[in-house]
Design an enzyme around this catalytic site. Structure first.
Site, PDB file in Angstrom:
ATOM      1  N   GLU A   9      -5.754 -43.077  21.756  1.00 38.54           N
ATOM      2  CA  GLU A   9      -6.526 -43.763  20.717  1.00 38.54           C
ATOM      3  C   GLU A   9      -5.682 -44.249  19.555  1.00 38.54           C
ATOM      4  O   GLU A   9      -5.827 -45.368  19.081  1.00 38.54           O
ATOM      5  CB  GLU A   9      -7.622 -42.827  20.182  1.00 38.54           C
ATOM      6  CG  GLU A   9      -8.788 -42.671  21.117  1.00 38.54           C
ATOM      7  CD  GLU A   9      -9.769 -41.635  20.610  1.00 38.54           C
ATOM      8  OE1 GLU A   9     -10.852 -42.027  20.162  1.00 38.54           O
ATOM      9  OE2 GLU A   9      -9.432 -40.435  20.658  1.00 38.54           O
ATOM     10  N   ASP A  83      -9.433 -38.832  23.058  1.00 42.54           N
ATOM     11  CA  ASP A  83      -9.791 -37.459  22.681  1.00 42.54           C
ATOM     12  C   ASP A  83     -10.742 -36.823  23.690  1.00 42.54           C
ATOM     13  O   ASP A  83     -11.547 -37.510  24.337  1.00 42.54           O
ATOM     14  CB  ASP A  83     -10.439 -37.446  21.293  1.00 42.54           C
ATOM     15  CG  ASP A  83      -9.427 -37.732  20.193  1.00 42.54           C
ATOM     16  OD1 ASP A  83      -8.219 -37.607  20.462  1.00 42.54           O
ATOM     17  OD2 ASP A  83      -9.837 -38.074  19.072  1.00 42.54           O
ATOM     18  N   ASP A  85     -13.691 -35.529  24.085  1.00 43.23           N
ATOM     19  CA  ASP A  85     -15.090 -35.332  23.721  1.00 43.23           C
ATOM     20  C   ASP A  85     -15.897 -36.505  24.271  1.00 43.23           C
ATOM     21  O   ASP A  85     -15.375 -37.362  24.975  1.00 43.23           O
ATOM     22  CB  ASP A  85     -15.258 -35.200  22.199  1.00 43.23           C
ATOM     23  CG  ASP A  85     -14.670 -36.393  21.441  1.00 43.23           C
ATOM     24  OD1 ASP A  85     -14.319 -37.397  22.090  1.00 43.23           O
ATOM     25  OD2 ASP A  85     -14.558 -36.315  20.213  1.00 43.23           O
ATOM     26  N   GLU A  87     -17.182 -39.100  22.819  1.00 43.54           N
ATOM     27  CA  GLU A  87     -16.735 -40.403  22.329  1.00 43.54           C
ATOM     28  C   GLU A  87     -15.435 -40.814  23.013  1.00 43.54           C
ATOM     29  O   GLU A  87     -15.254 -41.982  23.377  1.00 43.54           O
ATOM     30  CB  GLU A  87     -16.556 -40.353  20.806  1.00 43.54           C
ATOM     31  CG  GLU A  87     -16.375 -41.710  20.184  1.00 43.54           C
ATOM     32  CD  GLU A  87     -16.513 -41.683  18.679  1.00 43.54           C
ATOM     33  OE1 GLU A  87     -16.486 -42.756  18.065  1.00 43.54           O
ATOM     34  OE2 GLU A  87     -16.646 -40.577  18.118  1.00 43.54           O
ATOM     35  N   TYR A 312      -7.788 -29.319  19.161  1.00 39.38           N
ATOM     36  CA  TYR A 312      -8.746 -30.383  18.837  1.00 39.38           C
ATOM     37  C   TYR A 312      -9.761 -29.898  17.816  1.00 39.38           C
ATOM     38  O   TYR A 312     -10.304 -28.794  17.934  1.00 39.38           O
ATOM     39  CB  TYR A 312      -9.457 -30.846  20.108  1.00 39.38           C
ATOM     40  CG  TYR A 312     -10.229 -32.117  19.933  1.00 39.38           C
ATOM     41  CD1 TYR A 312      -9.609 -33.260  19.438  1.00 39.38           C
ATOM     42  CD2 TYR A 312     -11.577 -32.177  20.243  1.00 39.38           C
ATOM     43  CE1 TYR A 312     -10.318 -34.438  19.271  1.00 39.38           C
ATOM     44  CE2 TYR A 312     -12.293 -33.358  20.092  1.00 39.38           C
ATOM     45  CZ  TYR A 312     -11.655 -34.481  19.594  1.00 39.38           C
ATOM     46  OH  TYR A 312     -12.354 -35.650  19.429  1.00 39.38           O
ATOM     47  N   ARG A 314     -12.738 -31.073  16.773  1.00 34.95           N
ATOM     48  CA  ARG A 314     -14.189 -31.302  16.886  1.00 34.95           C
ATOM     49  C   ARG A 314     -14.725 -30.385  17.971  1.00 34.95           C
ATOM     50  O   ARG A 314     -14.613 -30.669  19.156  1.00 34.95           O
ATOM     51  CB  ARG A 314     -14.475 -32.764  17.209  1.00 34.95           C
ATOM     52  CG  ARG A 314     -14.075 -33.712  16.082  1.00 34.95           C
ATOM     53  CD  ARG A 314     -14.470 -35.150  16.373  1.00 34.95           C
ATOM     54  NE  ARG A 314     -14.136 -36.017  15.254  1.00 34.95           N
ATOM     55  CZ  ARG A 314     -12.997 -36.691  15.130  1.00 34.95           C
ATOM     56  NH1 ARG A 314     -12.081 -36.589  16.091  1.00 34.95           N
ATOM     57  NH2 ARG A 314     -12.765 -37.451  14.084  1.00 34.95           N
ATOM     58  N   HIS A 357     -14.475 -27.188  24.380  1.00 39.75           N
ATOM     59  CA  HIS A 357     -13.170 -27.008  23.757  1.00 39.75           C
ATOM     60  C   HIS A 357     -13.067 -25.616  23.149  1.00 39.75           C
ATOM     61  O   HIS A 357     -14.063 -24.936  22.928  1.00 39.75           O
ATOM     62  CB  HIS A 357     -12.956 -28.044  22.649  1.00 39.75           C
ATOM     63  CG  HIS A 357     -13.359 -29.424  23.042  1.00 39.75           C
ATOM     64  ND1 HIS A 357     -12.802 -30.070  24.101  1.00 39.75           N
ATOM     65  CD2 HIS A 357     -14.273 -30.269  22.510  1.00 39.75           C
ATOM     66  CE1 HIS A 357     -13.358 -31.265  24.214  1.00 39.75           C
ATOM     67  NE2 HIS A 357     -14.257 -31.398  23.263  1.00 39.75           N
TER      68      HIS A 357
END
Length: 948
Positions: A9, A83, A85, A87, A312, A314, A357
């Site tokens: 990203e 990432d 997740d 998204e 990570y 989140r 996670h």
């Protein structure tokens, strides 16, 4: 043979990963999302209820996408590594959609995920490459479509009923509702009186004093409604108790000593990190996530190169990988065997937590905060220190306290029961790493920050004197005072995050954007670090909650999050979720279109009177909220009547006037542009008489409505800034990507906020334009009268900086200007100092646009000694560093100006002069742009960086 292509990203993440993979891999950044729904269309298929999103390449990303396509076509394999997740999975899916048609074997496109950016984790992730997870993509796509449906279906209603530019959001509106409900609770709050009673005592023959709290009289516990502690209801009861207690004899009824253990907290989840960073470091949620993002993506650590320092950031989970637990236990063992539990500590996660996670932890415990401090910025060090201590402390033994509770009896006319508790830290346990300075005092402070009640055992940390049952005590004083219950506190960022998490509204990864959105929409203001809803925020919330009771219900919003989790797990089809939601939405929209109140057409009568004409005031709605306006105001335009038309049929003329306008109005007889006659009329009789006179004296008749333009602000509907004691309400702004303090810059289109790393390697391209409301400041009185109307001059903030103008604007348009004592060379008018949009000073004629004379150099009222000009110009000479007085015909000394494209060539000046006089003056340094100042606390001398 081509290289393997890896797409991540961000450039920072690409730089870190590139060092781990070697020369066989090319790592590129997608710079976030490359596809999204179109902005000018809802972008979702609704007729057939398939809810298929119409994705397009994000504007501005076309060249980037083409480049990735070309690289993918040449690569041996393509690895999508955004990432880990929902998204990130959606970004990987969009990348695959774009590059798959150009790749011969689509199976070579694979997805890799890693929870930490370390060499081992990255290499292992490539060994476990997989296909894109369709369920994760569906869950993210469903959230995006849900938000789009709410925004594009409900926002137009707000534009029609309130004003353009407003928006509704599936989660943002519910978060705003929490703030508004709290504010309504504060306004409706009725304080309750209570009187706590304390006794200051000491053992007979001893010296150590202590304070005990009265909790019962004659065995009956003291209670007051809505008061958590023990207290009496009024001053009479407190006065009687005090007078009797001052005569009482006190003895120890019982002494209870016990050992209390305080277990270490789990490592951070996202919401806990946001709350603790707010309470202990003063970081807002946006700043916390930005700094954490950089720690996750990688920081240069000396000879080790770029290292991802945390996992990570989140996550809802408190789970930790076994290898990380072993690292922590190895470090703890070096502190002493007493700090290491017999087996690793385990923590239960929340029931609805996404456990994909780990918890947030350091990637390597050996990277202690102090050992890498020199490689980190202050904010990175402080946040990393918080995360590192919390994780290590989570695997340590419990802290142990010796707690003593003493029950005391005072015998007088009645029996008074008192109680005092005290505790002493016996073994620090995890507080050795978490910082023993925190103790229970810090826990109580955090409870207050999060608007929670501290437990009774946290009320007193003091050590008590030795006492035993039956021992007599001496009374030193009885203390009591009147108190009142306080309204519930307003939310700050930490407490709002806590409330959202407890209610299951949104996800921790979305909290930063939710909080930013409600502030950007100006639905709330942050005053003294607390959220205060604005008038427009309260009005919009009331309308939406009333007209959409199901869509914006808190329980329904929570259930939607649970359904999204089921979509992710493959237990529910995303189209079924959207179908049910859209059914409720369309039903409520149909009702709202008919029943929603039209705020922009408000005209509510009030009992207040106009200060100009005495007419009743009405409450209206404008661009900046509600305001009071005179009921005698009219928007009707003047009407012109031909004299011949009146003479032909006076009665018909009267009927036309009455149909077009309401009484009162002025009848004027006009001769050209001058008034030959004028009279105010309020009935038909007066109108006929006035028309007759106006027709006799004038060439035409003008009917001018009588209108009063008096208005005043509705302060009752605005936040009470004085009550907040907020002082300067401006708050520092931080980059949402890296967490650094944004800086104010000037560009071709005016001031804007930019990340200081805009030109760094790797760059952070975060920018935000300032709207007029952000830039504007309230006018400051100068105490100087206006030379044209006599009213006071005020200092205002405009697009080109500060200026002084009349407070009577718009009636008086006087603007104070800095005039030169040199007449305009072109028309003889005055020359004034002006500023361009870029902030550059120039000098122009005040007769603009009739006269277009401008000069970048200051004109001086001195004639050229050689007789070639009536004035000189001031020019800075770079060679000697002084200002020179130069003839305007000395073109060699004047700065060279680049001609504009397409402009005509200027004629050659027939006069040539070489006059150039060096002065002893140097140019004054330019005033710097006003950049919001940030006082960075020194972690050694401010709130401790610790985990408790």
């Amino acid at each position: 043979m081509g290289k393997n292509l890896v797409i991540v990203e961000s450039p920072a993440k690409a730089k870190t990963i590139n060092k781990y993979l070697g020369s066989d891999y090319t790592v590129e950044a997608s710079l976030g999302h490359i596809m999204d729904l179109p902005k000018n269309d809802i972008g979702v298929e609704l007729k057939k209820r398939t809810f298929e999103p119409k994705l397009i390449v994000s504007p501005g990303k076309e060249k980037l996408v083409d480049r990735l396509k070309k690289l993918a076509a040449k690569a041996d394999a393509v690895y999508l590594a955004p990432d880990p997740d929902r998204e990130g999975e959606a970004i990987a899916y969009h990348l695959k959609l774009q590059i798959a048609p150009g790749v011969k074997d689509p199976k070579k496109i694979q997805r890799v995920t890693f929870n930490e950016i370390t060499k081992k984790a990255v290499v292992d992730a490539f060994k476990r490459a997989r296909d894109v997870n369709g369920n994760l993509v569906d869950a993210q796509q469903t959230r995006r479509v849900l938000d789009r449906l709410v925004g594009y279906e409900i926002s137009p209603l707000l534009w029609d009923k309130v004003r353009r530019g407003l928006s509704a959001g599936r989660v943002q509106t519910v978060a705003l509702r929490l703030i508004v409900d709290r504010e309504n609770g504060i306004k409706a709050f009725v304080p309750v009186e209570y009187w706590p009673v304390d006794a200051r005592l000491k053992p007979q023959g001893g010296n150590q004093e202590f304070t005990a709290k009265l909790h019962s009289i004659n065995g009956e516990r003291l209670t007051v409604d809505s008061v958590s502690g023990n207290a009496l209801p009024d001053g009479d009861a407190a006065g009687r108790a005090k007078s009797e207690m001052e005569l009482a004899k006190y003895t120890v009824r019982s002494v209870e000593a016990k050992e209390r253990r305080r277990n270490p907290p789990p490592p951070f989840s996202t919401s806990q990190l946001q709350q603790q960073a707010s309470n202990r470091l003063g970081f807002n949620v946006k700043r916390t996530m930005g700094v954490a993002q950089r720690l996750y993506e990688g920081v240069e650590v000396g000879q080790d190169g770029t290292v991802g320092l945390i996992t990570y950031m989140r996550t809802d989970s408190t789970r930790v990988a076994p290898v990380a637990v072993e690292e922590a236990r190895k470090y703890i063992a070096a502190l002493g065997a007493k700090y290491l539990p017999a087996k690793p500590n385990e923590f239960k996660g929340k029931k609805d937590a996404q456990d994909a996670h780990e918890a947030i932890r350091p990637t390597h415990v050996d990277y202690t905060p102090e050992s890498i401090r020199k490689y980190l910025s202050d904010e990175q060090f402080r946040l990393y220190d918080l995360i590192w201590r919390r994780f290590v402390a989570s695997q340590m033994t419990a802290a142990v306290y010796d707690q003593t509770t003493v029950e005391i009896e005072g015998k007088a006319a009645r029996s008074y029961g008192l109680r005092v508790s005290g505790s002493v830290l016996k073994f620090d346990g995890f507080l050795k790493i978490a910082d023993a300075r925190l103790g229970k005092a810090q826990a109580a402070a955090e409870a207050k920050a999060l608007q929670a009640e501290p437990s009774e055992e946290d009320e007193d940390d003091a050590a008590l004197p030795e006492m035993k049952q039956g021992q007599a005590l001496d009374l030193l004083a009885v203390l009591t005072e009147q108190k009142f219950t306080e309204p519930p506190p307003r939310f700050n960022e930490a407490s709002l995050v806590k409330e959202l998490e407890e209610r299951g509204i949104g996800r921790p990864s979305t909290y930063a954007s939710i909080i930013n959105t409600i502030q950007d929409r100006e639905y709330v203001k942050k005053l003294a670090r607390k959220f205060v809803p604005t008038e427009i925020g309260m009005v919009v919330t009331a309308l939406l909650v009333k007209n959409f009771p199901y869509i914006f219900d808190m329980d329904y919003t929570r259930r939607l999050e649970e359904e999204l989790d089921r979509v992710e797990d493959g237990e529910e089809k995303w189209t079924d979720l959207l179908s049910g939601f859209y059914g409720h939405l369309t039903d409520e929209i149909k009702v709202a279109e008919k029943s929603m109140e039209e705020i922009k057409r408000w005209e509510k009568p009030t009992e207040e009177l106009c200060e100009k004409c005495g007419s009743p005031l009405v409450l209206r709605w404008g661009k900046f909220g509600s305001f009071y306006s005179c009921s005698n105001y009219t928007k009707s335009k003047p009407k012109t009547i031909a004299v011949a038309s009146y003479k032909k049929d006076p009665k018909a003329t009267v009927q036309r006037i009455k149909k077009a306008l309401d009484y009162p109005f002025e009848v004027k007889g006009m001769v050209d542009d001058a008034e030959a006659f004028s009279e105010e009329v309020r009935d038909d009789k007066a109108l006929l008489a006035a028309l007759k006179t106006a027709a006799a004296r004038g060439k035409s008749i003008l009917i001018d409505p009588v209108s009063c333009d008096f208005t005043k602000e509705n302060f009752a509907g605005k936040p009470d800034l004085a009550a907040m004691e907020a002082g300067d309400t401006e708050e520092e702004e931080f980059c949402e990507n890296c967490g650094k303090q944004m800086v104010l810059k000037n560009g071709p289109f005016g001031p804007f906020m930019s990340c200081p790393d805009y030109n760094a390697d790797p760059p952070c391209k975060t920018v935000r334009r300032l709207n007029q409301k952000v830039q504007s400041k309230p006018p400051e009185p100068t105490g100087e009268p206006c030379p044209e109307c006599g009213m006071e001059l005020v200092k205002r903030q405009g697009s080109y900086g500060e200026f002084v103008s009349c407070s009577g604007y718009p009636k008086c348009k006087y603007v104070k200007q800095t005039l030169l004592d040199v007449p305009c060379p072109k028309c003889g008018g005055s020359l004034a100092e002006r500023k361009s949009k870029m902030g550059n000073v120039f000098y122009g004629c005040t007769n603009y646009p009739k006269c277009d004379f401008t000069s970048n150099q200051k004109l001086i009222a001195k004639p050229c000694p050689k007789g070639n000009s009536t004035y000189l110009v001031e020019v800075f000479n770079k060679q000697d560093g002084f200002l020179h007085e130069v003839c305007p015909h000395n073109h060699d000394a004047l700065p060279k100006r680049r001609p504009k494209k397409g402009a005509k060539e200027e004629p050659v000046d027939p006069i040539q002069c070489d006059y150039d006089h060096q002065t002893s003056r140097k140019p004054e340094p330019a005033a710097p742009l006003e950049v919001p100042k940030l006082t960075v606390p020194d972690p050694e001398h401010t709130r401790p960086l610790a985990v408790a």
